[in-house]
Scaffold this motif. Structure first.
Motif, PDB file in Angstrom:
ATOM      1  N   GLN A 197     -13.144   8.145  -1.310  1.00 54.42           N
ATOM      2  CA  GLN A 197     -12.253   7.113  -0.777  1.00 54.42           C
ATOM      3  C   GLN A 197     -13.050   5.868  -0.405  1.00 54.42           C
ATOM      4  O   GLN A 197     -14.192   5.956   0.043  1.00 54.42           O
ATOM      5  CB  GLN A 197     -11.518   7.634   0.460  1.00 54.42           C
ATOM      6  N   SER A 222       2.497   1.718  -3.482  1.00 58.91           N
ATOM      7  CA  SER A 222       1.565   2.150  -4.531  1.00 58.91           C
ATOM      8  C   SER A 222       1.301   3.648  -4.480  1.00 58.91           C
ATOM      9  O   SER A 222       1.004   4.268  -5.501  1.00 58.91           O
ATOM     10  CB  SER A 222       0.243   1.374  -4.410  1.00 58.91           C
ATOM     11  N   LYS A 223       1.406   4.253  -3.290  1.00 61.26           N
ATOM     12  CA  LYS A 223       1.178   5.700  -3.176  1.00 61.26           C
ATOM     13  C   LYS A 223       2.474   6.474  -2.923  1.00 61.26           C
ATOM     14  O   LYS A 223       2.436   7.674  -2.644  1.00 61.26           O
ATOM     15  CB  LYS A 223       0.177   5.988  -2.045  1.00 61.26           C
ATOM     16  N   GLU A 224       3.591   5.754  -3.012  1.00 61.17           N
ATOM     17  CA  GLU A 224       4.912   6.371  -2.816  1.00 61.17           C
ATOM     18  C   GLU A 224       4.981   7.100  -1.477  1.00 61.17           C
ATOM     19  O   GLU A 224       5.529   8.224  -1.362  1.00 61.17           O
ATOM     20  CB  GLU A 224       5.237   7.329  -3.966  1.00 61.17           C
ATOM     21  N   LEU A 225       4.436   6.459  -0.449  1.00 63.10           N
ATOM     22  CA  LEU A 225       4.438   7.046   0.890  1.00 63.10           C
ATOM     23  C   LEU A 225       5.619   6.540   1.706  1.00 63.10           C
ATOM     24  O   LEU A 225       6.061   5.405   1.541  1.00 63.10           O
ATOM     25  CB  LEU A 225       3.133   6.706   1.612  1.00 63.10           C
ATOM     26  N   ASN A 255       0.830  -1.208   0.000  1.00 60.16           N
ATOM     27  CA  ASN A 255       0.000   0.000   0.000  1.00 60.16           C
ATOM     28  C   ASN A 255       0.864   1.257   0.000  1.00 60.16           C
ATOM     29  O   ASN A 255       0.561   2.229  -0.694  1.00 60.16           O
ATOM     30  CB  ASN A 255      -0.917   0.014   1.232  1.00 60.16           C
ATOM     31  N   ILE A 287      -3.023   6.007   5.265  1.00 56.54           N
ATOM     32  CA  ILE A 287      -2.564   5.761   3.888  1.00 56.54           C
ATOM     33  C   ILE A 287      -3.609   6.239   2.880  1.00 56.54           C
ATOM     34  O   ILE A 287      -3.289   6.865   1.879  1.00 56.54           O
ATOM     35  CB  ILE A 287      -2.256   4.261   3.690  1.00 56.54           C
ATOM     36  N   LYS A 288      -4.879   5.953   3.150  1.00 53.10           N
ATOM     37  CA  LYS A 288      -5.957   6.346   2.239  1.00 53.10           C
ATOM     38  C   LYS A 288      -5.999   7.849   2.011  1.00 53.10           C
ATOM     39  O   LYS A 288      -6.182   8.331   0.889  1.00 53.10           O
ATOM     40  CB  LYS A 288      -7.317   5.900   2.802  1.00 53.10           C
ATOM     41  N   TYR A 289      -5.849   8.600   3.101  1.00 52.77           N
ATOM     42  CA  TYR A 289      -6.069  10.041   3.020  1.00 52.77           C
ATOM     43  C   TYR A 289      -4.780  10.856   2.889  1.00 52.77           C
ATOM     44  O   TYR A 289      -4.831  12.086   2.915  1.00 52.77           O
ATOM     45  CB  TYR A 289      -6.875  10.505   4.236  1.00 52.77           C
ATOM     46  N   SER A 290      -3.639  10.188   2.789  1.00 54.28           N
ATOM     47  CA  SER A 290      -2.380  10.904   2.619  1.00 54.28           C
ATOM     48  C   SER A 290      -2.127  11.175   1.140  1.00 54.28           C
ATOM     49  O   SER A 290      -2.422  10.333   0.288  1.00 54.28           O
ATOM     50  CB  SER A 290      -1.207  10.094   3.192  1.00 54.28           C
ATOM     51  N   PRO A 291      -1.571  12.329   0.808  1.00 51.97           N
ATOM     52  CA  PRO A 291      -1.261  12.632  -0.589  1.00 51.97           C
ATOM     53  C   PRO A 291      -0.073  11.797  -1.063  1.00 51.97           C
ATOM     54  O   PRO A 291       0.759  11.372  -0.268  1.00 51.97           O
ATOM     55  CB  PRO A 291      -0.903  14.118  -0.544  1.00 51.97           C
ATOM     56  N   LYS A 292       0.001  11.575  -2.349  1.00 53.03           N
ATOM     57  CA  LYS A 292       1.091  10.796  -2.929  1.00 53.03           C
ATOM     58  C   LYS A 292       2.429  11.446  -2.581  1.00 53.03           C
ATOM     59  O   LYS A 292       2.614  12.658  -2.720  1.00 53.03           O
ATOM     60  CB  LYS A 292       0.920  10.726  -4.447  1.00 53.03           C
TER      61      LYS A 292
END
Length: 263
Positions: free
Chosen positions: A223, A138-141, A135, A171-176
């Motif tokens: 989301q 996929s969002k580069e977090l 996860n 993770i869902k609500y964090s920006p890329k």
């Protein structure tokens, strides 16, 4: 009389034609009706919880079958099918909802009771990195975990689920390309696991509602989610003698604290 009512031993010992006796009789009737109402509400709650548990149990097998046949269809179809993907997504969503309702029902009725014991917090925090590795990629977090030697009294299995719900939301609500930070803050009575994100934040007027079952913020429609994760998390933490709190500012992210007993 009030003391007797609190102990469930309410009764009138004598009857006299005086103002005090009349007042005593009125108080007796009021307390009796209150006890009856409380017992009725308790019985209704048990029926609802039993109904949720029964329905959830009966849904497990059909959902598992739908998921199995969806996987078979995906394997047979070489080309990506939007319809099959949609069926798969919705089935997983329904599966998560049913399992969450079962857990909440069993926690509420005492069928399942967490077994807290004093243990280190570090393994709990570090497990988040592996659990959400894909996860995060996929969002580069970036997930920053500040390892602590602090200990707390908690049930590892249930607290792992509670913490995972918070991290999943972060993770869902964090920006890329953003950063999520997990750390521990200790105090005399509680040791807090703090999860900070750089997401959109939660409006102040909604912060007291997000732990309600099925509640979702107005701007979270884009989301995935059904609004049971935070409710289940609060229930798990409170069942262990702890509590959960949130601090957030719109546009500046959120900070969730899982407060677990230190002793």
């Amino acid at each position: 009389m009030v003391d007797s009512a609190a102990k469930g031993q309410l009764k009138i010992t004598s009857y006299e034609e005086t103002k005090m006796s009349s007042l005593e009789n009125d108080l007796y009737n009021y307390l009796t009706s209150t006890l009856v109402t409380a017992e009725s509400l308790t019985d209704q709650k048990r029926v609802i919880q039993r109904l949720i548990s029964d329905i959830s149990h009966q849904c497990v097998t059909p959902i598992a079958n739908v998921m199995l046949y969806t996987q078979l269809l995906e394997e047979k179809n070489l080309e990506d099918s939007a319809e099959i993907q949609l069926i798969s997504q919705q089935t997983k969503k329904l599966d998560f909802l049913i399992k969450s309702l079962v857990k909440m029902s069993r926690l509420e009725t005492g069928t399942i009771v967490p077994v807290p014991k004093k243990q280190p917090l570090a393994p709990l925090l570090l497990s988040m990195q592996e659990q959400f590795r894909l996860n995060l990629l996929s969002k580069e977090l970036k997930l920053t975990i500040v390892v602590s030697e602090e200990m707390a009294v908690y049930d590892r299995k249930w607290t792992l689920e509670a913490l995972a719900n918070i991290v999943d939301n972060a993770i869902k609500y964090s920006p890329k390309g953003g950063t999520i930070r997990i750390a521990v803050d200790s105090s005399y009575m509680f040791n807090k696991i703090i999860v900070q994100d750089q997401g959109r934040g939660i409006p102040e007027n909604e912060q007291s509602k997000i732990f309600q079952r099925f509640y979702r913020c107005e701007d979270s429609a884009d989301q995935p989610g059904i609004g049971v994760g935070l409710s289940l998390t609060r229930q798990i933490i409170e069942a262990q003698g702890g509590y959960i709190k949130v601090a957030s500012s719109v546009g500046k992210g959120s900070s969730f604290s899982l407060c677990l007993p230190a002793e």
